[in-house]
Design a protein around this motif. Structure first.
Motif, PDB file in Angstrom:
ATOM      1  N   LEU A 230       0.932  -1.159  -0.022  1.00 56.20           N
ATOM      2  CA  LEU A 230       0.016  -0.008  -0.086  1.00 56.20           C
ATOM      3  C   LEU A 230       0.822   1.361  -0.010  1.00 56.20           C
ATOM      4  N   MET A 231       0.823   2.041  -1.086  1.00 56.08           N
ATOM      5  CA  MET A 231       1.793   3.143  -1.392  1.00 56.08           C
ATOM      6  C   MET A 231       1.087   4.338  -0.816  1.00 56.08           C
ATOM      7  N   ASP A 232       1.882   5.282  -0.376  1.00 56.80           N
ATOM      8  CA  ASP A 232       1.289   6.664  -0.074  1.00 56.80           C
ATOM      9  C   ASP A 232       2.225   7.709  -0.574  1.00 56.80           C
ATOM     10  N   VAL A 233       1.936   8.445  -1.471  1.00 61.12           N
ATOM     11  CA  VAL A 233       2.805   9.449  -2.328  1.00 61.12           C
ATOM     12  C   VAL A 233       2.154  10.780  -1.963  1.00 61.12           C
TER      13      VAL A 233
ATOM     14  N   GLY B  23       4.024  -5.553 -12.908  1.00 61.41           N
ATOM     15  CA  GLY B  23       3.342  -4.686 -11.816  1.00 61.41           C
ATOM     16  C   GLY B  23       2.111  -4.279 -12.079  1.00 61.41           C
ATOM     17  N   PHE B  24       1.273  -4.132 -11.004  1.00 56.58           N
ATOM     18  CA  PHE B  24      -0.241  -3.671 -11.286  1.00 56.58           C
ATOM     19  C   PHE B  24      -0.637  -2.670 -10.218  1.00 56.58           C
ATOM     20  N   ILE B  25      -1.153  -1.680 -10.590  1.00 52.41           N
ATOM     21  CA  ILE B  25      -1.422  -0.438  -9.680  1.00 52.41           C
ATOM     22  C   ILE B  25      -2.858  -0.349  -9.654  1.00 52.41           C
ATOM     23  N   PHE B  26      -3.563  -0.180  -8.510  1.00 53.66           N
ATOM     24  CA  PHE B  26      -4.778   0.251  -8.247  1.00 53.66           C
ATOM     25  C   PHE B  26      -5.055   1.377  -7.236  1.00 53.66           C
ATOM     26  N   VAL B  27      -5.657   2.507  -7.820  1.00 60.52           N
ATOM     27  CA  VAL B  27      -5.931   3.766  -6.915  1.00 60.52           C
ATOM     28  C   VAL B  27      -6.819   3.699  -5.967  1.00 60.52           C
TER      29      VAL B  27
ATOM     30  N   PRO C  78      -9.289   7.303  -8.416  1.00 61.12           N
ATOM     31  CA  PRO C  78      -9.862   6.305  -7.572  1.00 61.12           C
ATOM     32  C   PRO C  78     -10.716   5.322  -8.284  1.00 61.12           C
ATOM     33  N   GLY C  79     -10.021   3.939  -8.283  1.00 63.02           N
ATOM     34  CA  GLY C  79     -10.731   2.938  -9.108  1.00 63.02           C
ATOM     35  C   GLY C  79      -9.747   2.702 -10.234  1.00 63.02           C
ATOM     36  N   GLY C  80      -8.877   3.625 -10.777  1.00 61.62           N
ATOM     37  CA  GLY C  80      -8.162   3.527 -11.686  1.00 61.62           C
ATOM     38  C   GLY C  80      -6.986   2.362 -11.824  1.00 61.62           C
ATOM     39  N   PHE C  81      -6.556   1.821 -12.741  1.00 61.24           N
ATOM     40  CA  PHE C  81      -5.446   0.758 -12.552  1.00 61.24           C
ATOM     41  C   PHE C  81      -4.722   0.886 -13.961  1.00 61.24           C
ATOM     42  N   ALA C  82      -3.465   0.182 -13.533  1.00 61.46           N
ATOM     43  CA  ALA C  82      -2.463   0.092 -14.737  1.00 61.46           C
ATOM     44  C   ALA C  82      -1.654  -1.118 -14.635  1.00 61.46           C
ATOM     45  N   TYR C  83      -1.359  -1.687 -15.658  1.00 61.92           N
ATOM     46  CA  TYR C  83      -0.697  -3.056 -15.646  1.00 61.92           C
ATOM     47  C   TYR C  83       0.706  -2.916 -16.449  1.00 61.92           C
TER      48      TYR C  83
ATOM     49  N   VAL D  65      -1.854  10.691  -2.754  1.00 69.95           N
ATOM     50  CA  VAL D  65      -2.401   9.722  -3.306  1.00 69.95           C
ATOM     51  C   VAL D  65      -1.937   8.280  -2.697  1.00 69.95           C
ATOM     52  N   GLN D  66      -3.024   7.258  -2.566  1.00 64.33           N
ATOM     53  CA  GLN D  66      -2.831   6.065  -1.987  1.00 64.33           C
ATOM     54  C   GLN D  66      -3.060   4.928  -3.097  1.00 64.33           C
ATOM     55  N   PHE D  67      -2.279   3.863  -3.398  1.00 64.56           N
ATOM     56  CA  PHE D  67      -2.581   2.996  -4.291  1.00 64.56           C
ATOM     57  C   PHE D  67      -1.932   1.510  -3.743  1.00 64.56           C
TER      58      PHE D  67
END
Length: 271
Positions: free
Chosen positions: A72-75, A92-96, A114-119, A136-138
Motif C-alpha cells: 500500500l503506497m502513500d505518495v 506490476g499492477f497498480i490500483f488507486v 480512484p478505481g483507476g488501474f494500470a498493468y 495519493v494512495q494505491f
C-alpha cells in the motif's frame, strides 16, 4: 454508473489509552493485517522513490504466500518514481484508492483517479508521479513473470468503475466480479479483480485451490472462513492466503462488501 469510494489509510498512531487487542493474525495458511496496525512506524522507504512511504502487505516467506509482493503506497504531492521496478523480470499492477496518480508505461501516460488501474509488463519502462496537490494512495502488486512461448503481455489501463461486473453463476447477481486483466489470454499469469458481494451474499462453499490470494478490502465488511477459523474483516484490511487455504465468506452489510483480489493463474506446475 455507481460511484465507489474506497478506504484510504489515515495512518498516525493510536492514543496511549487504547488497548493492544486487534485482529492481526499470522498462520501458515493465511495472514490477516487489519487496517488498525497499518501505522506510521511500520512504513518503509523504497529506493528510487521520492515523497513516498510504503506499507509492505505481503512478501514471499516460508510457509506463506510465495508468488507475489503487495504494497500500500502513500505518495505526497510531487512524489513518485521514474523507475519503480528494479527487477526486469517482474510485472506490476497498480490500483488507486485515493487521490490522482500519473502513470506512464512504455511512453503512454494516463491520469488515474480512484478505481483507476494500470498493468506494466515485465521489462517495460514505466513511471509514476503525483502531480496533484493532495496525497495519493494505491495498491502495488508485483509478480515475477513466467514467460510462455508464443505469448506476450501488453500494458493495460482502465478504471474498475467503468467495467461491467460479471455475475457469478446461480447467485442472482449477489456475487459478481470485475475483471481488469484479460481473463481468456494465456499470456497473463496473474489476474487482478474487484469482487463485490451484496449484503448477505456469500461464497457458499469452502474454496480449496492452488491459487494464492492477496485480498485488500475496498469497501464494507464481511466474515471469512479461513482454514476452519472465522475472521471478521472490514475496509482497509489485507489478507494473504497461501495455496490450498480453505476459504469462504459472506457480506456482513449494511453496504456492499468489495475487495481487490490477486491470484496466480495460467501456468503449469513446475516440478
Amino acid at each position: 454508473m455507481t460511484t465507489h469510494h474506497y478506504y484510504s489509510n489515515p495512518a498516525g498512531l493510536p492514543p496511549q489509552t487504547d488497548l493492544l487487542t486487534d485482529r492481526a493474525i499470522v498462520t501458515e495458511a493465511y495472514t490477516v493485517i487489519p487496517r488498525g496496525v497499518l501505522r506510521d512506524i511500520v512504513t518503509s522507504m523504497l529506493p528510487g522513490w521520492a515523497g513516498t512511504r510504503a506499507w509492505i502487505l505481503n512478501r514471499p516467506v516460508p510457509g506463506g504466500a510465495s508468488t507475489f509482493a503487495q504494497y500500500l503506497m502513500d505518495v505526497d504531492p510531487g512524489g513518485g518514481s521514474g523507475r519503480p521496478e528494479e527487477q526486469p523480470t517482474v510485472q506490476g499492477f497498480i490500483f488507486v484508492v485515493s487521490g490522482e496518480l500519473s502513470v506512464t508505461i512504455d511512453g503512454e501516460r494516463r491520469q488515474l483517479l480512484p478505481g483507476g488501474f494500470a498493468y506494466a509488463p515485465a521489462g517495460v519502462a514505466w513511471a509514476v508521479m503525483n502531480d496533484g496537490d493532495a496525497p495519493v494512495q494505491f495498491n502495488w502488486i508485483r509478480k515475477a513473470y513466467q514467460p510462455l512461448e508464443g505469448h506476450s503481455t501488453e500494458p493495460v489501463f482502465g478504471n474498475e468503475q467503468e467495467i461491467e461486473p460479471v455475475p457469478m453463476p446461480d447467485t442472482e447477481n449477489r456475487w459478481r466480479t470485475t475483471r481488469m486483466l484479460p481473463a481468456d489470454d494465456l499470456a497473463y499469469d496473474m489476474h487482478v479483480n474487484v469482487v463485490t458481494f451484496e449484503p448477505g451474499g456469500s461464497i457458499p462453499f469452502t474454496e480449496t485451490h492452488v491459487m494464492e490470494h492477496g485480498l485488500y478490502v475496498l469497501e464494507g465488511k464481511g466474515v471469512y472462513r479461513l482454514n476452519g477459523d472465522w475472521v471478521e474483516v472490514q475496509e482497509g484490511d489485507f489478507l494473504s492466503l497461501r495455496a490450498f487455504c480453505p476459504q469462504a465468506c459472506y457480506a456482513g452489510g449494511p453496504s456492499n462488501f468489495r475487495y481487490l483480489l490477486y491470484k496466480d493463474v495460467n501456468r503449469q506446475i513446475m516440478l
